[in-house]
Design an enzyme around this catalytic site. Structure first.
Site, PDB file in Angstrom:
ATOM      1  N   GLU A   1      30.012 -27.728 -16.049  1.00 51.80           N
ATOM      2  CA  GLU A   1      31.008 -26.683 -15.733  1.00 51.80           C
ATOM      3  C   GLU A   1      30.298 -25.435 -16.791  1.00 51.80           C
ATOM      4  O   GLU A   1      30.687 -25.600 -18.090  1.00 51.80           O
ATOM      5  CB  GLU A   1      32.111 -26.640 -16.280  1.00 51.80           C
TER       6      GLU A   1
ATOM      7  N   ASP B   1      33.371 -30.810 -18.807  1.00 52.09           N
ATOM      8  CA  ASP B   1      34.455 -29.729 -18.580  1.00 52.09           C
ATOM      9  C   ASP B   1      34.010 -28.567 -19.724  1.00 52.09           C
ATOM     10  O   ASP B   1      33.710 -29.046 -20.843  1.00 52.09           O
ATOM     11  CB  ASP B   1      35.833 -30.409 -18.883  1.00 52.09           C
TER      12      ASP B   1
END
Length: 675
Positions: free
Chosen positions: A375, A339
């Site tokens: 990401e 993330d």
């Protein structure tokens, strides 16, 4: 000074955390700036005993062995040091702290104002927090001796399926005690469904122990997604019947046994401690100035979550790599999705592919062999870095998402950009340097519309989040086909299903690594909510009701995944103009217009064009594939690319049919045939 109830020795700086020894338990904790660290032991009734001061410190690591302690001992930490918030020192002995390396916690952490180390006025918080902080548990965790072997997935076959443990299993037709749990995922109903899709890789949404944010708690909402970690080692307890550690391991083992690769969505960029005046339950109390990025006395909030881990610090690099190795070696996962990965690639402030953490991961003999998905952005300076990560990382490609959405919405002038994205976004993942497989192609992800909502809503509908519909993306590149939300109009229902099938077929025929949002194969709706992070209810729990849409989407995914596995050229083509493949025989591609002749410069520059086709042929030309993408609803007939040939239709969306050596398009659709 030692408590008379416990004898201690200096112990060892390694390994970090609590480790059972022949004589007791060794404790080793990083806290470079503390002037004294204390071990707080709790008896079986939860009473705190006299704190034990650590008796040695070496290279920032406090350590000692406490004789006579055993497995299962509950404990916490307290740190003494300077209180100078302007210098990021917020030591407060009244705050009980979780061991960053604890493998298990006594309970789920719930935010309480008494967890703060500092008041809003900038003074030391004067209430002891032991009553509202989970206790760390001394626990030796080992990999299951009979764990199934890792599943070796060919890169050209890999397809990621994003799965939320609770959302996937809560409404499954399984025993009530398994609903919403790790074990529910690997129930026979869960496994049967996953196997029916022909996908290879389960991407679990966060399973680190996490906490609901203060503002959500005040709104009586819950953090559902889990992107607010408390610990980088302890698994989330709310997904377990009894023992989160064992049950997570059993889930991974069950998925492996069923033939799946398992990767874990991890949040190493921030923690649940949030802003400086919120919780001090672990990192903040131990070494705030070291663990969190700051400048001029203020946190650098590159995550939008109140803090961000300073991954330029050796202790953070070690913590994250140790955590990753634990989840691979002991808990059994095969890789990670990171993330807000740009935060992990920052030095003092700027991003670089040569950042210490990224290099540490890639040089590690264990971690470098796992599936690593980034990401590639955060909200800090120069926070958009798609295509810029080192070669060992796959990267989520939002440019692909937006282009494919616009193409199927019917926007003009998209053919060149669509074709580039379809071929693996070589403008981002450049020829000669990276494979198209580095591009993780997706149309929907957890943070946004589901695929059903993408074709059903023009505006976000997030009122249930209690932020007056201000949260979530405003521009969703969606299309509702004339009615906002659910409708009984069968024509609109068919249009929406066709659009979903066009999206799914495009995704699974594109060069690169496809990502499917769990629930899209069920045509799941979140009622137009495109930011459902706080909706732990039927908005997010997958609906398993049988339907025409579910049947069609399941069939499409299964069929197209079988094609990708059988014909690797559909995932990665080897072309002679790409130096990356200079030592491999070249495949062949040709782009065609609606007359099935080669695309001209004028064709490529025609902004009104909504048709594009191509043929792909492997090196030996033994097989040739014809792929067609048509985003208009004006009927069109297209001759076969080669006269006198027959074409075997391998997959087609509802409005397309083959007759009389032509492909007839009644309306928009996708076709793949073998000549």
């Amino acid at each position: 000074m030692n408590s008379p109830a416990h004898q201690v020795t200096t112990g060892s700086t390694f390994p970090l955390g609590a480790t059972v020894t022949n004589n007791g338990v060794n404790f080793a904790v990083v806290s470079e700036d503390a002037s004294q660290l204390y071990l707080c032991l709790f008896d079986s009734d939860g009473n705190e005993q006299e704190p034990l001061p650590f008796i040695d410190k070496h290279r920032g690591i406090w350590h000692m062995e406490v004789l006579g302690l055993k497995e299962g001992q509950h404990y916490g930490l307290r740190a003494k040091g300077e209180f100078k918030p302007e210098q990021q020192f917020v030591f407060n002995e009244l705050k009980l702290l979780i061991d960053p390396y604890a493998k298990d916690l006594s309970e789920k952490l719930v935010w309480h104002e008494d967890q703060a180390a500092i008041t809003k006025e900038g003074q030391p918080h004067s209430v002891d927090s032991a009553y509202c902080v989970p206790k760390s548990i001394v626990r030796t965790i080992q990999a299951n001796a009979n764990r199934p072997a890792r599943v070796k997935v060919a890169a050209t076959s890999r397809a990621l399926y994003e799965l939320h443990v609770k959302g996937f299993s809560q409404n499954l037709a399984i025993e009530n005690e398994l609903k919403g749990t790790y074990l529910g995922v690997v129930s026979s109903a869960g496994i049967d469904h996953l196997k029916s899709l022909n996908i290879t890789t389960i991407q679990l949404m966060p399973c680190f122990s996490f906490m609901t944010e203060r503002h959500l708690q005040q709104l009586t909402l819950n953090n559902y997604w889990g992107y607010n970690p408390v610990s980088f080692f302890a698994p989330e307890p709310s997904y377990a019947k009894k023992d989160a550690v064992i049950e997570f391991q059993l889930m991974v083992d069950g998925l492996r046994e069923a033939g799946f690769e398992v990767i874990l969505d991890v949040v190493y960029n921030h923690t649940a401690e949030s802003e400086l005046d919120q919780s001090s339950v672990c990192f903040r109390g131990l070494d705030n100035a070291r663990y969190y990025r700051h400048q001029d006395g203020q946190y650098l909030n590159y995550t939008g979550c109140g803090n961000c881990i300073d991954t330029y610090q050796p202790a953070s690099v070690r913590l994250i790599c140790d955590s990753m190795r634990y989840w691979v070696d002991v808990m059994g996962v095969d890789g990670f999705r990171f993330d807000l990965g740009v935060d992990l690639g920052r030095t003092d402030h700027e991003f670089t592919p040569k950042a210490p953490l990224l290099q540490a991961i890639l040089q590690d003999p264990i971690l470098s062999q796992t599936c690593l998905v980034m990401e590639p952005w955060d909200i800090g300076p120069n926070g958009y870095q798609v295509g810029q990560f080192p070669k060992g990382f796959l990267e989520c490609n939002d440019k692909y998402r937006d282009t494919i959405r616009r193409f199927w919405r019917g926007d003009d002038g998209l053919i060149p950009e669509f074709s580039t994205c379809f071929m693996g976004s070589r403008d981002l993942f450049h020829k000669g340097h990276k494979s198209a497989l580095n591009s993780v192609n997706y149309i929907t992800y957890h943070d946004g519309y589901t695929m059903k909502d993408l074709v059903s809503y023009h505006q976000r509908h997030n009122l249930a989040n209690m932020e007056e519909n201000r949260d979530g993306h405003g521009d969703n590149i969606s299309q509702n086909f004339g009615v906002e939300g659910e409708t009984d109009d069968t024509k609109i229902q068919q249009q929406r299903l066709n659009q979903q099938l066009c999206f799914m077929a495009t995704l699974l025929l594109s060069q690169g690594t496809p990502h499917i949002l769990g629930g899209d194969e069920l045509s799941h709706t979140q009622q137009g909510n495109n930011n459902a992070y706080c909706q732990d209810n039927d908005i997010t729990w997958q609906n398993w009701q049988e339907s025409e849409a579910r049947s069609a989407l399941n069939h499409a995914i299964s069929t197209l995944m079988a094609l990708r596995k059988t014909y690797p050229i559909l995932a990665e083509i080897h072309l002679d103009d790409d130096p990356l493949y200079q030592h491999t025989p070249s495949d062949h591609i040709e782009w065609l217009n609606e007359q099935s002749t080669a695309m001209t410069a004028e064709d490529w520059s025609d902004n009104s064009r909504h048709y594009i086709a191509l043929t792909l042929a492997p090196t030996d030309r033994s097989t040739r594939f014809w792929l067609v993408f048509y985003s208009s609803d004006v009927p069109l007939s297209v001759p076969f690319p080669m006269e006198g040939t027959t074409i075997e239709a391998l997959y087609q969306t509802p409005g397309l049919s083959v007759t009389d050596h032509s492909l007839h398009c009644a309306y928009r659709g996708v076709f793949i045939g073998k000549m």
